[in-house]
Motif scaffolding. Sequence first.
Motif, PDB file in Angstrom:
ATOM      1  N   TYR A   9       0.814  -1.218   0.000  1.00 24.50           N
ATOM      2  CA  TYR A   9       0.000   0.000   0.000  1.00 24.50           C
ATOM      3  C   TYR A   9       0.851   1.275   0.000  1.00 24.50           C
ATOM      4  CZ  TYR A   9      -3.576  -3.393   1.136  1.00 24.50           C
ATOM      5  OH  TYR A   9      -4.415  -4.480   1.098  1.00 24.50           O
ATOM      6  N   LEU A  10       2.170   1.105  -0.096  1.00 18.62           N
ATOM      7  CA  LEU A  10       3.080   2.243  -0.150  1.00 18.62           C
ATOM      8  C   LEU A  10       3.398   2.595  -1.598  1.00 18.62           C
ATOM      9  CD1 LEU A  10       5.606   1.205   2.655  1.00 18.62           C
ATOM     10  CD2 LEU A  10       3.642   2.756   2.860  1.00 18.62           C
ATOM     11  N   HIS A  11       3.531   3.881  -1.878  1.00 24.38           N
ATOM     12  CA  HIS A  11       3.777   4.363  -3.240  1.00 24.38           C
ATOM     13  C   HIS A  11       5.089   5.140  -3.277  1.00 24.38           C
ATOM     14  CE1 HIS A  11      -0.436   3.393  -4.206  1.00 24.38           C
ATOM     15  NE2 HIS A  11      -0.701   3.879  -3.002  1.00 24.38           N
ATOM     16  N   ALA A  12       6.044   4.664  -4.070  1.00 25.85           N
ATOM     17  CA  ALA A  12       7.334   5.346  -4.203  1.00 25.85           C
ATOM     18  C   ALA A  12       7.206   6.513  -5.183  1.00 25.85           C
ATOM     19  CB  ALA A  12       8.394   4.365  -4.687  1.00 25.85           C
ATOM     20  N   ARG A  13       7.712   7.664  -4.768  1.00 20.09           N
ATOM     21  CA  ARG A  13       7.670   8.854  -5.614  1.00 20.09           C
ATOM     22  C   ARG A  13       8.989   9.600  -5.501  1.00 20.09           C
ATOM     23  NH1 ARG A  13       1.601  11.492  -4.790  1.00 20.09           N
ATOM     24  NH2 ARG A  13       0.464   9.779  -5.749  1.00 20.09           N
ATOM     25  N   GLY A  65      -2.617  12.149   2.543  1.00 18.53           N
ATOM     26  CA  GLY A  65      -1.912  11.097   3.253  1.00 18.53           C
ATOM     27  C   GLY A  65      -0.544  11.503   3.754  1.00 18.53           C
ATOM     28  N   LEU A  66       0.180  10.487   4.145  1.00 21.92           N
ATOM     29  CA  LEU A  66       1.473  10.599   4.824  1.00 21.92           C
ATOM     30  C   LEU A  66       2.617  10.399   3.832  1.00 21.92           C
ATOM     31  CD1 LEU A  66       3.098  10.223   7.680  1.00 21.92           C
ATOM     32  CD2 LEU A  66       2.777   7.813   7.208  1.00 21.92           C
ATOM     33  N   TYR A  67       3.714  11.128   4.020  1.00 19.71           N
ATOM     34  CA  TYR A  67       4.931  10.928   3.229  1.00 19.71           C
ATOM     35  C   TYR A  67       6.067  10.512   4.163  1.00 19.71           C
ATOM     36  CZ  TYR A  67       2.597  13.272  -0.650  1.00 19.71           C
ATOM     37  OH  TYR A  67       1.724  13.613  -1.648  1.00 19.71           O
ATOM     38  N   ILE A  68       6.759   9.453   3.785  1.00 19.54           N
ATOM     39  CA  ILE A  68       7.958   8.999   4.487  1.00 19.54           C
ATOM     40  C   ILE A  68       9.157   9.342   3.612  1.00 19.54           C
ATOM     41  CG2 ILE A  68       9.218   7.004   5.397  1.00 19.54           C
ATOM     42  CD1 ILE A  68       6.438   5.587   5.579  1.00 19.54           C
ATOM     43  N   ILE A  69      10.073  10.129   4.126  1.00 19.27           N
ATOM     44  CA  ILE A  69      11.240  10.522   3.333  1.00 19.27           C
ATOM     45  C   ILE A  69      12.280   9.413   3.398  1.00 19.27           C
ATOM     46  CG2 ILE A  69      13.072  12.247   3.065  1.00 19.27           C
ATOM     47  CD1 ILE A  69      11.044  14.147   4.601  1.00 19.27           C
ATOM     48  N   THR A  70      12.660   8.892   2.242  1.00 15.37           N
ATOM     49  CA  THR A  70      13.650   7.815   2.194  1.00 15.37           C
ATOM     50  C   THR A  70      15.011   8.312   1.701  1.00 15.37           C
ATOM     51  OG1 THR A  70      12.946   7.159  -0.045  1.00 15.37           O
ATOM     52  CG2 THR A  70      11.878   6.078   1.825  1.00 15.37           C
ATOM     53  N   ARG A  71      15.025   9.461   1.036  1.00 19.21           N
ATOM     54  CA  ARG A  71      16.292  10.051   0.596  1.00 19.21           C
ATOM     55  C   ARG A  71      16.082  11.529   0.313  1.00 19.21           C
ATOM     56  NH1 ARG A  71      19.264   6.828  -3.965  1.00 19.21           N
ATOM     57  NH2 ARG A  71      19.263   5.358  -2.229  1.00 19.21           N
ATOM     58  N   ALA A 117      10.714  20.104  -1.782  1.00 14.29           N
ATOM     59  CA  ALA A 117      11.976  19.375  -1.858  1.00 14.29           C
ATOM     60  C   ALA A 117      13.142  20.356  -1.870  1.00 14.29           C
ATOM     61  CB  ALA A 117      12.008  18.503  -3.115  1.00 14.29           C
ATOM     62  N   ALA A 118      14.052  20.231  -0.902  1.00  8.06           N
ATOM     63  CA  ALA A 118      15.252  21.069  -0.865  1.00  8.06           C
ATOM     64  C   ALA A 118      16.360  20.469  -1.721  1.00  8.06           C
ATOM     65  CB  ALA A 118      15.732  21.233   0.575  1.00  8.06           C
ATOM     66  N   THR A 119      16.298  19.162  -1.915  1.00  6.49           N
ATOM     67  CA  THR A 119      17.197  18.421  -2.803  1.00  6.49           C
ATOM     68  C   THR A 119      16.299  17.489  -3.623  1.00  6.49           C
ATOM     69  OG1 THR A 119      17.433  16.587  -1.239  1.00  6.49           O
ATOM     70  CG2 THR A 119      18.999  18.413  -1.018  1.00  6.49           C
ATOM     71  N   GLU A 120      16.881  16.684  -4.473  1.00  6.93           N
ATOM     72  CA  GLU A 120      16.060  15.615  -5.058  1.00  6.93           C
ATOM     73  C   GLU A 120      15.629  14.711  -3.904  1.00  6.93           C
ATOM     74  OE1 GLU A 120      16.670  13.416  -8.957  1.00  6.93           O
ATOM     75  OE2 GLU A 120      17.218  11.859  -7.509  1.00  6.93           O
ATOM     76  N   VAL A 121      14.369  14.382  -3.879  1.00  8.11           N
ATOM     77  CA  VAL A 121      13.796  13.670  -2.740  1.00  8.11           C
ATOM     78  C   VAL A 121      13.070  12.416  -3.218  1.00  8.11           C
ATOM     79  CG1 VAL A 121      12.005  13.799  -0.945  1.00  8.11           C
ATOM     80  CG2 VAL A 121      13.529  15.729  -1.304  1.00  8.11           C
ATOM     81  N   GLN A 122      13.278  11.331  -2.479  1.00  8.96           N
ATOM     82  CA  GLN A 122      12.505  10.116  -2.690  1.00  8.96           C
ATOM     83  C   GLN A 122      11.651   9.873  -1.452  1.00  8.96           C
ATOM     84  OE1 GLN A 122      15.139   6.901  -3.729  1.00  8.96           O
ATOM     85  NE2 GLN A 122      15.915   7.952  -5.545  1.00  8.96           N
ATOM     86  N   VAL A 123      10.383   9.555  -1.676  1.00  3.60           N
ATOM     87  CA  VAL A 123       9.464   9.342  -0.563  1.00  3.60           C
ATOM     88  C   VAL A 123       8.644   8.082  -0.810  1.00  3.60           C
ATOM     89  CG1 VAL A 123       9.248  11.827  -0.128  1.00  3.60           C
ATOM     90  CG2 VAL A 123       7.550  10.685  -1.571  1.00  3.60           C
ATOM     91  N   LEU A 124       8.052   7.591   0.273  1.00  3.78           N
ATOM     92  CA  LEU A 124       7.010   6.583   0.201  1.00  3.78           C
ATOM     93  C   LEU A 124       5.726   7.258   0.655  1.00  3.78           C
ATOM     94  CD1 LEU A 124       8.818   3.513   1.819  1.00  3.78           C
ATOM     95  CD2 LEU A 124       8.319   3.839  -0.613  1.00  3.78           C
ATOM     96  N   GLY A 125       4.708   7.211  -0.173  1.00  2.44           N
ATOM     97  CA  GLY A 125       3.422   7.783   0.182  1.00  2.44           C
ATOM     98  C   GLY A 125       2.479   6.708   0.696  1.00  2.44           C
TER      99      GLY A 125
END
Length: 199
Positions: free
Chosen positions: A51-55, A72-78, A121-129
Amino acid sequence: MHTLWHTLQHAYQRLFQAQEDAHTRELLHILRHVPIFQHLPRRTLRTLLPYLHARTYRRHEVLYFEGDPGLGLYIITRGTVRLLTENEHGQLEELTRLSEYDTCGHLALLGEFRRLETAQAATEVQVLGFFRPDLKLLLRRHPTAGAAILQAVARYVAARQVELVGLLEQCANRRQALIWLQEAGRRAEHRLPSLLSER
């Protein structure tokens, strides 16, 4: 020939499974470092994964704007995300910066709350939504895991509320901080009927 085909088929399945397991392990590693979810059982976290979406967001790209309906919620992965708010002159001011394993937008999982800030985004950002429709689907398909995840989010919100009272005490005193909290509760009660009737 038939044996060779089966051998190749099994080898492919093992290779695919190994890749899938590596991806699963990476996602579980991320969730284990996210404060909201880190205390949940591994089995529950595995249930959450589909149910997580990588963006990915480019530098300066906006994840969401202040005042937008929250989804929804964003989890910052990078990368690094700036949380901003508009001042009385219409200019954006930075509130804080979030980095790996931080989250933003968690209130949107609990109801149709508008965004309190702008996330950029302050840099290129990867998140899980993880979005409210996904949580609803998870609750229908896996009630036990969904309830545990919902409880984890609610516990996180409650912990933030307790810490907020402590911060308000520093601005005034404990009595005034609790008065503000009670007033916030009364105001929230007016929104509850619309939140509870949400489909």
